[in-house]
Each structure stands twice: as structure tokens, then as C-alpha cells.
Design an enzyme around this catalytic site. Structure first.
Site, PDB file in Angstrom:
ATOM      1  N   ASP A 167       0.839  -1.204   0.000  1.00  0.00           N
ATOM      2  CA  ASP A 167       0.000   0.000   0.000  1.00  0.00           C
ATOM      3  C   ASP A 167       0.870   1.249   0.000  1.00  0.00           C
ATOM      4  O   ASP A 167       0.601   2.195   0.726  1.00  0.00           O
ATOM      5  CB  ASP A 167      -0.947  -0.013   1.217  1.00  0.00           C
ATOM      6  CG  ASP A 167      -2.057   1.028   1.072  1.00  0.00           C
ATOM      7  OD1 ASP A 167      -2.293   1.491  -0.053  1.00  0.00           O
ATOM      8  OD2 ASP A 167      -2.675   1.369   2.090  1.00  0.00           O
ATOM      9  N   LYS A 170       2.293   3.587  -6.028  1.00  0.00           N
ATOM     10  CA  LYS A 170       1.875   2.497  -6.919  1.00  0.00           C
ATOM     11  C   LYS A 170       2.979   2.052  -7.889  1.00  0.00           C
ATOM     12  O   LYS A 170       3.012   0.896  -8.293  1.00  0.00           O
ATOM     13  CB  LYS A 170       0.601   2.883  -7.683  1.00  0.00           C
ATOM     14  CG  LYS A 170      -0.544   3.331  -6.770  1.00  0.00           C
ATOM     15  CD  LYS A 170      -0.787   2.434  -5.569  1.00  0.00           C
ATOM     16  CE  LYS A 170      -1.310   3.192  -4.364  1.00  0.00           C
ATOM     17  NZ  LYS A 170      -1.194   2.474  -3.088  1.00  0.00           N
ATOM     18  N   ASP A 195      -3.633  -3.038  -2.234  1.00  0.00           N
ATOM     19  CA  ASP A 195      -4.696  -2.032  -2.237  1.00  0.00           C
ATOM     20  C   ASP A 195      -4.589  -1.197  -3.523  1.00  0.00           C
ATOM     21  O   ASP A 195      -3.562  -1.226  -4.210  1.00  0.00           O
ATOM     22  CB  ASP A 195      -4.558  -1.127  -0.990  1.00  0.00           C
ATOM     23  CG  ASP A 195      -5.756  -0.187  -0.828  1.00  0.00           C
ATOM     24  OD1 ASP A 195      -6.815  -0.449  -1.441  1.00  0.00           O
ATOM     25  OD2 ASP A 195      -5.637   0.818  -0.101  1.00  0.00           O
ATOM     26  N   ASN A 196      -5.634  -0.474  -3.828  1.00  0.00           N
ATOM     27  CA  ASN A 196      -5.659   0.469  -4.965  1.00  0.00           C
ATOM     28  C   ASN A 196      -5.321  -0.212  -6.291  1.00  0.00           C
ATOM     29  O   ASN A 196      -4.403   0.216  -7.014  1.00  0.00           O
ATOM     30  CB  ASN A 196      -4.683   1.639  -4.737  1.00  0.00           C
ATOM     31  CG  ASN A 196      -4.953   2.392  -3.440  1.00  0.00           C
ATOM     32  OD1 ASN A 196      -4.066   2.554  -2.612  1.00  0.00           O
ATOM     33  ND2 ASN A 196      -6.189   2.830  -3.251  1.00  0.00           N
ATOM     34  N   GLU A 227     -10.900   5.004  -0.769  1.00  0.00           N
ATOM     35  CA  GLU A 227     -11.169   5.308   0.635  1.00  0.00           C
ATOM     36  C   GLU A 227     -11.941   6.616   0.814  1.00  0.00           C
ATOM     37  O   GLU A 227     -11.549   7.646   0.286  1.00  0.00           O
ATOM     38  CB  GLU A 227      -9.867   5.359   1.447  1.00  0.00           C
ATOM     39  CG  GLU A 227      -8.694   6.119   0.830  1.00  0.00           C
ATOM     40  CD  GLU A 227      -7.797   5.226  -0.024  1.00  0.00           C
ATOM     41  OE1 GLU A 227      -8.303   4.286  -0.660  1.00  0.00           O
ATOM     42  OE2 GLU A 227      -6.586   5.504  -0.044  1.00  0.00           O
TER      43      GLU A 227
END
Ligand code: SAM
Length: 244
Positions: A167, A170, A195-196, A227
Site C-alpha cells: 500500500d 503504486k 490495495d488500490n 477510501e
């Protein structure tokens, strides 16, 4: 709406945000004050609720949050890790969420965070949640702190991580995943939670790698939203590392 404008304010200074890991208006320190004043000491759930409520009502923060958080909880139930790694700790929300769900005796999370200020905030929030003995916070970029990561594994008498939470920025998912693999820090059966991974924020190279290497990473994608912003689609990927 307040969250939207707060998100835009954070993104307006994206270069500095990416360099420092902070939004630039003191919201992370204000969050710490809010947690210390409103959350019950020694109660991880109370700490998570205080952070979620601050992030929805006062200032947007890039925690995994309460929409995607339940996917993280389920993955922790599935992999039941004794030794876990998080790359990208920010203010400590996910570290509290992960450590509070690690059930095995002697289990521990290594939380790696590049920003010294975020490390200070996360350390105090983790302490307020009563989880200091279950989390070690290490300051620095993951690829520059492999020494500390190896030392942690040695101390835990563990050859590899049972569970890894990606996380951080990226563009580092792909190279840092390869570092984990090359250094033997993940083994057959390790869980990798990213995540993401949605259409807006997702790292194209890591998404493509997962798609083209199903024998290496057996993956399930769970669709949700970013989020604290129900209008922005996002998803998380939960992969089992399957190579011998
Ligand atoms: C999305 S936030 C993490 C949120 C946190 N996992 C949570 O859910 O509460 C990303 C964090 O990664 C940190 N970061 C970015 N690149 C990093 C790297 N290479 N190594 C360690 N931390 C990094 C940033 O400073 C930032 O605090």
C-alpha cells in the site's frame, strides 16, 4: 462533499505529497491529536473508528479505510499470519487493523514507511491502540531497508512472510514485489494483498503481471471504491504466491 474538497486540496500539491508522504496542511498531526483525545486507549476498534470518522468528516486521508478494510480482515482470517509485512504505513490505520487481527501467539507485523513524520505519528497511534508489542515500525523506503527487513525475519525465526500488504506508491508495487520474490521473503502459500488496484489508481505493470502470471499469483479481485469516496471506483487484489 467535505471529503471531496479535502481530497482535491491534498492532490493539488501532488509532487510534495509524493515526496513527503504528507498532504502538506498538517492533517496527519491533527489526526494524531484527534485519536489521542477521542479514542479509548488500548482499544484498536475505537482507534480505527476515530480515524475513519476524522477522514470522512474533517480531512480526507489515504488509509485503506472502512469500505475496503473488511477485505483486509477476511484475507487475514484466510492466511492467519504469524509474520506479516506492510509497505506504506502512513498514519498507522492499516497497521492497527492488521495487528489487531493477527491471532497467532507471538505474531508480529513489520511496518515500513518512508516518511519520518508519518513514522512518528503511526508509532503513537499504534501505541494508543495497545499494539506496540505486535508492530515494529521501520523508517525508510522498502528497497533501501532490506537490511532491517532481513533482520526482522531472523529475529522472528521466520524464513519468509506469511502475509504482505502492498500500500505504498503504486509505481513501486512491481519492483518491490520482485525484490520480495528474489530475496526469498515470500514462499508458496504466502498471501499478497494489494490495495488500490482499481481503474483509476491501479499500477498498470503490476496489474498486467498478475493477469499474465496466474500460475505464480492466484488472485481474486474485490471491487469497491477509493477510501472515503464512494464515487471513485477502486479494488483490492488478494493473491496466493504459488511458486515452490
Ligand atoms: C496509501 S498510504 C498508506 C496507507 C496505510 N497503509 C493505511 O491504510 O493506513 C502510502 C504510504 O506509503 C509511503 N511510501 C511510499 N513509497 C514508499 C516506499 N517505497 N517505502 C515505504 N513507504 C513508502 C508513503 O509515505 C505513504 O505514507
Amino acid at each position: 462533499m467535505a471529503t471531496f474538497f479535502s481530497f482535491i486540496r491534498a492532490m493539488a500539491n501532488l509532487k510534495a505529497f509524493i515526496r513527503t508522504g504528507q498532504a502538506g496542511d498538517g492533517r496527519e498531526k491533527a489526526l494524531l491529536d484527534h485519536v489521542l483525545q477521542t479514542a479509548e486507549k488500548g482499544n484498536p476498534q475505537s482507534v480505527l473508528e476515530a480515524i475513519d470518522s476524522y477522514s470522512r468528516r474533517t480531512s480526507w486521508l489515504m488509509n485503506i479505510g472502512d469500505d475496503k478494510g473488511p477485505f483486509l480482515d477476511s484475507a487475514l482470517g484466510k492466511y492467519n499470519p504469524r509474520v506479516a509485512l506492510e509497505i506504506g504505513t502512513y498514519c498507522g490505520y492499516s497497521a492497527v487493523r492488521i495487528a489487531s487481527k493477527m491471532q497467532k501467539s507471538g505474531s508480529k507485523l513489520l511496518a515500513v514507511e518512508m516518511s519520518p513524520l508519518n513514522c512518528q505519528i503511526a508509532t503513537q497511534i499504534i501505541d494508543h491502540a495497545g499494539l506496540s508489542s505486535k508492530v515494529r515500525v521501520v523508517e525508510g523506503k522498502f528497497d533501501e531497508r532490506l537490511d532491517a527487513v532481513k533482520q526482522f525475519l531472523e529475529e522472528m525465526d521466520a524464513p519468509f512472510f506469511d502475509f504482505v500488504f502492498l500500500d505504498h506508491w503504486k509505481d513501486r508495487y512491481m519492483p518491490d514485489y520482485l525484490l520480495l520474490k528474489e530475496n526469498g521473503m515470500i514462499r508458496k502459500g504466502s498471501g499478497i494483498f494489494a490495495d488500490n488496484m482499481g481503474p483509476v489508481l491501479g499500477p498498470a505493470d503490476f496489474k498486467k503481471y498478475i493477469k499474465t502470471h496466474p500460475e505464480e499469483l492466484e488472485t481474486e479481485e474485490f471491487k469497491s471504491n477509493a477510501e472515503y469516496m464512494r464515487w471513485m471506483p477502486d479494488s483490492v487484489c488478494v493473491s496466493t504466491y504459488n511458486l515452490d
